[in-house]
Scaffold this motif. Sequence first.
Motif, PDB file in Angstrom:
ATOM      1  N   PRO A 174      -0.521   4.489  -4.670  1.00 30.50           N
ATOM      2  CA  PRO A 174      -1.965   4.709  -4.559  1.00 30.50           C
ATOM      3  C   PRO A 174      -2.618   3.695  -3.627  1.00 30.50           C
ATOM      4  O   PRO A 174      -2.372   2.492  -3.728  1.00 30.50           O
ATOM      5  N   GLY A 175      -3.404   4.186  -2.707  1.00 33.63           N
ATOM      6  CA  GLY A 175      -4.120   3.317  -1.785  1.00 33.63           C
ATOM      7  C   GLY A 175      -3.411   3.074  -0.464  1.00 33.63           C
ATOM      8  O   GLY A 175      -4.032   2.610   0.502  1.00 33.63           O
ATOM      9  N   MET A 176      -2.122   3.422  -0.380  1.00 31.39           N
ATOM     10  CA  MET A 176      -1.397   3.104   0.848  1.00 31.39           C
ATOM     11  C   MET A 176      -1.755   4.041   2.004  1.00 31.39           C
ATOM     12  O   MET A 176      -1.788   3.601   3.158  1.00 31.39           O
ATOM     13  N   LYS A 177      -2.025   5.292   1.718  1.00 34.04           N
ATOM     14  CA  LYS A 177      -2.442   6.183   2.811  1.00 34.04           C
ATOM     15  C   LYS A 177      -3.767   5.702   3.396  1.00 34.04           C
ATOM     16  O   LYS A 177      -3.967   5.727   4.624  1.00 34.04           O
ATOM     17  N   GLU A 178      -4.656   5.245   2.542  1.00 37.85           N
ATOM     18  CA  GLU A 178      -5.935   4.725   3.015  1.00 37.85           C
ATOM     19  C   GLU A 178      -5.738   3.487   3.884  1.00 37.85           C
ATOM     20  O   GLU A 178      -6.436   3.297   4.885  1.00 37.85           O
ATOM     21  N   VAL A 179      -4.774   2.649   3.516  1.00 39.55           N
ATOM     22  CA  VAL A 179      -4.458   1.473   4.327  1.00 39.55           C
ATOM     23  C   VAL A 179      -3.981   1.903   5.708  1.00 39.55           C
ATOM     24  O   VAL A 179      -4.430   1.373   6.736  1.00 39.55           O
ATOM     25  N   LEU A 180      -3.074   2.862   5.763  1.00 41.75           N
ATOM     26  CA  LEU A 180      -2.559   3.340   7.046  1.00 41.75           C
ATOM     27  C   LEU A 180      -3.669   3.943   7.898  1.00 41.75           C
ATOM     28  O   LEU A 180      -3.760   3.681   9.107  1.00 41.75           O
ATOM     29  N   ASP A 181      -4.517   4.746   7.264  1.00 39.02           N
ATOM     30  CA  ASP A 181      -5.616   5.378   8.008  1.00 39.02           C
ATOM     31  C   ASP A 181      -6.597   4.331   8.541  1.00 39.02           C
ATOM     32  O   ASP A 181      -7.083   4.431   9.669  1.00 39.02           O
TER      33      ASP A 181
ATOM     34  N   PRO B  62      -3.005  -2.941  -2.219  1.00 40.00           N
ATOM     35  CA  PRO B  62      -3.034  -2.444  -0.837  1.00 40.00           C
ATOM     36  C   PRO B  62      -4.201  -3.017  -0.036  1.00 40.00           C
ATOM     37  O   PRO B  62      -4.042  -3.337   1.153  1.00 40.00           O
ATOM     38  N   LYS B  63      -5.335  -3.174  -0.673  1.00 42.64           N
ATOM     39  CA  LYS B  63      -6.491  -3.743   0.016  1.00 42.64           C
ATOM     40  C   LYS B  63      -6.190  -5.130   0.563  1.00 42.64           C
ATOM     41  O   LYS B  63      -6.700  -5.535   1.615  1.00 42.64           O
ATOM     42  N   GLY B  64      -5.327  -5.851  -0.140  1.00 44.07           N
ATOM     43  CA  GLY B  64      -4.960  -7.193   0.302  1.00 44.07           C
ATOM     44  C   GLY B  64      -4.264  -7.195   1.653  1.00 44.07           C
ATOM     45  O   GLY B  64      -4.372  -8.171   2.410  1.00 44.07           O
ATOM     46  N   ILE B  65      -3.543  -6.123   1.965  1.00 43.38           N
ATOM     47  CA  ILE B  65      -2.886  -6.020   3.274  1.00 43.38           C
ATOM     48  C   ILE B  65      -3.928  -6.038   4.377  1.00 43.38           C
ATOM     49  O   ILE B  65      -3.796  -6.758   5.374  1.00 43.38           O
ATOM     50  N   LEU B  66      -4.979  -5.247   4.202  1.00 39.40           N
ATOM     51  CA  LEU B  66      -6.047  -5.190   5.204  1.00 39.40           C
ATOM     52  C   LEU B  66      -6.722  -6.554   5.349  1.00 39.40           C
ATOM     53  O   LEU B  66      -7.017  -6.990   6.468  1.00 39.40           O
TER      54      LEU B  66
ATOM     55  N   ILE C  74       3.921 -10.065   5.224  1.00 35.91           N
ATOM     56  CA  ILE C  74       3.088  -9.913   4.024  1.00 35.91           C
ATOM     57  C   ILE C  74       3.999  -9.367   2.940  1.00 35.91           C
ATOM     58  O   ILE C  74       4.591  -8.291   3.105  1.00 35.91           O
ATOM     59  N   TRP C  75       4.141 -10.095   1.833  1.00 36.95           N
ATOM     60  CA  TRP C  75       4.954  -9.613   0.712  1.00 36.95           C
ATOM     61  C   TRP C  75       4.043  -8.939  -0.302  1.00 36.95           C
ATOM     62  O   TRP C  75       2.992  -9.484  -0.668  1.00 36.95           O
ATOM     63  N   VAL C  76       4.448  -7.733  -0.778  1.00 34.02           N
ATOM     64  CA  VAL C  76       3.652  -6.986  -1.752  1.00 34.02           C
ATOM     65  C   VAL C  76       4.323  -7.042  -3.119  1.00 34.02           C
ATOM     66  O   VAL C  76       5.548  -6.994  -3.225  1.00 34.02           O
ATOM     67  N   SER C  77       3.524  -7.124  -4.154  1.00 35.04           N
ATOM     68  CA  SER C  77       4.046  -7.411  -5.493  1.00 35.04           C
ATOM     69  C   SER C  77       4.502  -6.183  -6.270  1.00 35.04           C
ATOM     70  O   SER C  77       5.095  -6.325  -7.334  1.00 35.04           O
ATOM     71  N   TRP C  78       4.244  -4.974  -5.757  1.00 39.99           N
ATOM     72  CA  TRP C  78       4.512  -3.763  -6.556  1.00 39.99           C
ATOM     73  C   TRP C  78       5.884  -3.139  -6.284  1.00 39.99           C
ATOM     74  O   TRP C  78       6.183  -2.056  -6.775  1.00 39.99           O
ATOM     75  N   GLY C  79       6.725  -3.808  -5.509  1.00 40.15           N
ATOM     76  CA  GLY C  79       7.972  -3.186  -5.093  1.00 40.15           C
ATOM     77  C   GLY C  79       9.197  -3.559  -5.906  1.00 40.15           C
ATOM     78  O   GLY C  79       9.126  -3.775  -7.111  1.00 40.15           O
TER      79      GLY C  79
END
Length: 211
Positions: free
Chosen positions: A85-92, A199-203, A175-180
């Motif tokens: 959830p939220g990753m498509k929005e990050v890509l867009d 995901p917002k943290g990536i941006l 950038i390391w993500v915690s959900w993986g």
Amino acid sequence: MLKYIIFDFDGTLADSRHVFISAWNSLADKHKYEKINRAEWNTLRKLPILERIKRLNFPIFKTPLIISDFYRFYRKYAKEIKLYPGMKEVLDTLERKGYNIAIISSNSEDVIKEVLRRNNVRNISQIMSSKFIFGKDQLIRRFLKEQHLRKSEVMYVGDEQRDIFACKTAGVKIIWVSWGYDAKELVQSQKPDYFVDSPKGILEVVYQQDR
């Protein structure tokens, strides 16, 4: 200035955990290694990959022998792999802001493309796939060379200890993500450049890097 954001696929963009466990367990008897108990998943996430392999009695030299079986399983059940959830929005959002997006993954290119197609993701400029557990650093270097990029012009987003190692070896920030697939306790000592829990943290990291 950043030009490309490179994403890992499994555990970063896509939630393929259940498909991975099912694939692993379905092939365990054939290749004579231990099955994964789903209740022990969080324990396994805290172990380095070589310790996981030892715990599951998997001879690492067999990796080339089973990778095609894994890919076949993933192709069959690709419809069960969903973007987090939220990753498509990050890509867009990254695309709207002018960043190019690529994927460097150990999954097969056709599986990745199928999952992206079903999720209506059309802004990935390049996908590179490795059939080896380790060696993403070589793909990152090749990507930089092919795209005529400096190391400072890319940032990688991943979820595993081996992603951090690959990026440090290749000289690019991660950038390391915690959900993986890997737990935070495991990767803290590897000192990724950035930790994010959403995901917002990536941006936020990307924008901060480009200020």
